[in-house]
Design a protein around this motif. Structure first.
Motif, PDB file in Angstrom:
ATOM      1  N   LEU A 133       0.815  -1.193  -0.001  1.00 26.13           N
ATOM      2  CA  LEU A 133       0.032   0.080  -0.204  1.00 26.13           C
ATOM      3  C   LEU A 133       0.890   1.217  -0.059  1.00 26.13           C
ATOM      4  O   LEU A 133       0.706   2.048  -0.922  1.00 26.13           O
ATOM      5  CB  LEU A 133      -0.855   0.074   1.252  1.00 26.13           C
ATOM      6  CG  LEU A 133      -1.859   1.263   1.362  1.00 26.13           C
ATOM      7  CD1 LEU A 133      -2.844   1.260   0.081  1.00 26.13           C
ATOM      8  CD2 LEU A 133      -2.616   1.008   2.395  1.00 26.13           C
ATOM      9  N   LYS A 134       1.788   1.266   0.774  1.00 28.00           N
ATOM     10  CA  LYS A 134       2.635   2.606   1.024  1.00 28.00           C
ATOM     11  C   LYS A 134       3.428   2.667  -0.328  1.00 28.00           C
ATOM     12  O   LYS A 134       3.536   3.754  -0.883  1.00 28.00           O
ATOM     13  CB  LYS A 134       3.895   2.275   2.122  1.00 28.00           C
ATOM     14  CG  LYS A 134       4.826   3.382   2.069  1.00 28.00           C
ATOM     15  CD  LYS A 134       5.859   3.003   3.250  1.00 28.00           C
ATOM     16  CE  LYS A 134       6.949   4.049   3.298  1.00 28.00           C
ATOM     17  NZ  LYS A 134       7.830   3.800   4.458  1.00 28.00           N
ATOM     18  N   ALA A 135       3.887   1.641  -0.969  1.00 26.88           N
ATOM     19  CA  ALA A 135       4.686   1.714  -2.368  1.00 26.88           C
ATOM     20  C   ALA A 135       3.589   2.132  -3.505  1.00 26.88           C
ATOM     21  O   ALA A 135       4.000   3.096  -4.367  1.00 26.88           O
ATOM     22  CB  ALA A 135       5.173   0.498  -2.646  1.00 26.88           C
ATOM     23  N   GLY A 242      -2.222   0.603 -15.647  1.00 33.50           N
ATOM     24  CA  GLY A 242      -2.476  -0.076 -14.443  1.00 33.50           C
ATOM     25  C   GLY A 242      -1.000  -0.482 -13.822  1.00 33.50           C
ATOM     26  O   GLY A 242       0.185  -0.540 -14.335  1.00 33.50           O
ATOM     27  N   LEU A 243      -1.017  -0.903 -12.533  1.00 27.23           N
ATOM     28  CA  LEU A 243      -0.039  -1.241 -11.685  1.00 27.23           C
ATOM     29  C   LEU A 243       0.112  -2.734 -11.472  1.00 27.23           C
ATOM     30  O   LEU A 243      -0.997  -3.489 -11.131  1.00 27.23           O
ATOM     31  CB  LEU A 243       0.031  -0.320 -10.553  1.00 27.23           C
ATOM     32  CG  LEU A 243      -0.094   1.441 -10.561  1.00 27.23           C
ATOM     33  CD1 LEU A 243       0.427   1.758  -9.407  1.00 27.23           C
ATOM     34  CD2 LEU A 243       1.341   1.445 -11.758  1.00 27.23           C
ATOM     35  N   LEU A 244       1.081  -3.192 -11.257  1.00 27.72           N
ATOM     36  CA  LEU A 244       1.320  -4.505 -10.508  1.00 27.72           C
ATOM     37  C   LEU A 244       2.413  -4.003  -9.268  1.00 27.72           C
ATOM     38  O   LEU A 244       3.189  -3.533  -9.399  1.00 27.72           O
ATOM     39  CB  LEU A 244       2.344  -5.412 -11.524  1.00 27.72           C
ATOM     40  CG  LEU A 244       2.955  -6.382 -10.613  1.00 27.72           C
ATOM     41  CD1 LEU A 244       2.082  -7.554 -10.241  1.00 27.72           C
ATOM     42  CD2 LEU A 244       4.128  -7.323 -11.670  1.00 27.72           C
ATOM     43  N   ALA A 245       1.927  -4.698  -8.309  1.00 26.88           N
ATOM     44  CA  ALA A 245       2.612  -4.399  -6.759  1.00 26.88           C
ATOM     45  C   ALA A 245       2.680  -5.675  -6.230  1.00 26.88           C
ATOM     46  O   ALA A 245       2.028  -6.466  -6.167  1.00 26.88           O
ATOM     47  CB  ALA A 245       1.778  -3.391  -5.969  1.00 26.88           C
ATOM     48  N   VAL A 304       6.778  -1.819  -7.566  1.00 27.22           N
ATOM     49  CA  VAL A 304       5.720  -1.525  -8.315  1.00 27.22           C
ATOM     50  C   VAL A 304       5.983  -1.454  -9.761  1.00 27.22           C
ATOM     51  O   VAL A 304       7.109  -0.590 -10.123  1.00 27.22           O
ATOM     52  CB  VAL A 304       5.110  -0.327  -7.651  1.00 27.22           C
ATOM     53  CG1 VAL A 304       3.820   0.090  -8.535  1.00 27.22           C
ATOM     54  CG2 VAL A 304       4.821  -0.270  -6.131  1.00 27.22           C
ATOM     55  N   ALA A 305       5.322  -1.850 -10.561  1.00 26.38           N
ATOM     56  CA  ALA A 305       5.541  -1.597 -12.086  1.00 26.38           C
ATOM     57  C   ALA A 305       4.269  -1.183 -12.767  1.00 26.38           C
ATOM     58  O   ALA A 305       3.332  -1.471 -12.282  1.00 26.38           O
ATOM     59  CB  ALA A 305       6.096  -3.162 -12.714  1.00 26.38           C
ATOM     60  N   ALA A 306       4.502  -0.653 -13.919  1.00 26.79           N
ATOM     61  CA  ALA A 306       3.192  -0.186 -14.721  1.00 26.79           C
ATOM     62  C   ALA A 306       3.239  -0.488 -16.019  1.00 26.79           C
ATOM     63  O   ALA A 306       4.386  -0.657 -16.723  1.00 26.79           O
ATOM     64  CB  ALA A 306       3.473   1.502 -14.561  1.00 26.79           C
TER      65      ALA A 306
END
Length: 308
Positions: A133-135, A242-245, A304-306
């Motif tokens: 969540l923080k990232a 969109g994001l991958l975390a 985190v990647a986009a």
């Protein structure tokens, strides 16, 4: 999370011999326990649990060759490898790194489900979802975009810890997990729009392209030797922007290794390269530990990647 399943031999005397051996093992009398485990396998040559436990005891006694032989017998007696004998062989250098058996993971987490949160959060200080969540918040703040997502996917959702962390950041979140026991507890949270017992790559393949704004993978890649199939599906399912975390365990060398906790640790450079090879852009990669073991933080990564 040691696997302590018991699969009966079907022979009452062999099972009783196993119980006596287990008592000796728990008292630290390993040589005597080994002797009784051997007797149990003599009585019931396809006694899976006895072979596996014999391997564990021999490993503790420093008998590598004997441990390898016992683990191979356990694997031969149970092709589904519910105890994870194949992983022990990898750790002993007797087999090449390989995917973890689905049946092993399902058995492990079904067994673990009733005490999962108490053991992971209270005993091991698990903090993966809060790190994610923080990232994610930091990544969105850096691009001056709201950290709010219409549709999120929680891979390996477990009991729902990630959904709790992201509950106010999503319109809807769906979860996938191999373990029916974990899905049952995730459903009880009331936080998921949908839940499915499924292997995560298979589950993603059934999702529409561009249908998710956020994909969470809290302590998921630690059970994957090869992350490429997962990342390919993540790229397909994510909408543009969109994001991958994810959280991962790591080590200071190169490549991927199976750690003492029977979880895969990915070198930072290796994981970064795999993510970008899938077409995603790494926006944040930090070293942070998601759990502790034996009183020490387990080396980890938060990424985190986009999808551009």
């Amino acid at each position: 999370m040691p696997t302590r399943i018991f699969i009966s031999s079907g022979d009452m005397i062999a099972d009783r011999r196993f119980d006596f051996a287990r008592d000796l093992e728990l008292r630290g009398e390993l040589a005597a326990a080994e002797h009784l485990y051997v007797q149990a396998t003599d009585l019931a040559p396809r006694f899976i649990t006895a072979w596996f436990t014999l391997g564990e005891v021999r490993e503790r006694l420093g008998d590598r060759d004997g441990a390898i032989a016992a683990f191979r017998q356990a694997q031969d007696c149970d092709p589904a490898d519910r105890h994870g004998a194949g992983l022990r062989l990898i750790r002993l250098g007797a087999a090449a790194p390989a995917p973890m058996p689905t049946t092993y993971l399902r058995t492990l987490f079904d067994q673990y489900a009733p005490r999962f949160e108490a053991a992971l959060v209270e005993e091991l200080g698990y903090r993966g979802p809060s790190l994610l969540l923080k990232a994610v918040l930091a990544t969105r703040a850096a691009t001056r975009r709201p950290a709010y997502f219409r549709r999120a996917i929680d891979l390996g959702c477990g009991t729902g810890l990630a959904a709790r962390a992201f509950a106010t950041q999503t319109d809807a979140i769906i979860g996938f997990d191999l373990s029916p026991g974990m899905i049952e507890r995730a459903r009880a949270t009331g936080l998921y729009a949908a839940l499915e017992v499924a292997e995560i790559v298979d589950a993603l393949r059934r999702q529409r392209a561009g249908s998710a704004d956020l994909i969470l993978a809290a302590d998921v890649v630690i059970y994957l030797h090869d992350v490429a199939p997962l990342l390919a599906e993540v790229f397909r399912v994510l909408a543009p922007g969109g994001l991958l975390a994810l959280t991962a365990e790591t080590h200071d060398g190169d490549g991927v290794v199976l750690g003492a906790g029977l979880r895969y640790a990915h070198a930072a450079g290796t994981l970064h390269a795999a993510i970008e090879a899938a077409g995603l852009v790494v926006k944040q990669l930090e070293r942070a530990s998601a759990r502790s073991e034996a009183g020490a933080p387990v080396p980890g990564l938060v990424i985190v990647a986009a999808k551009q």
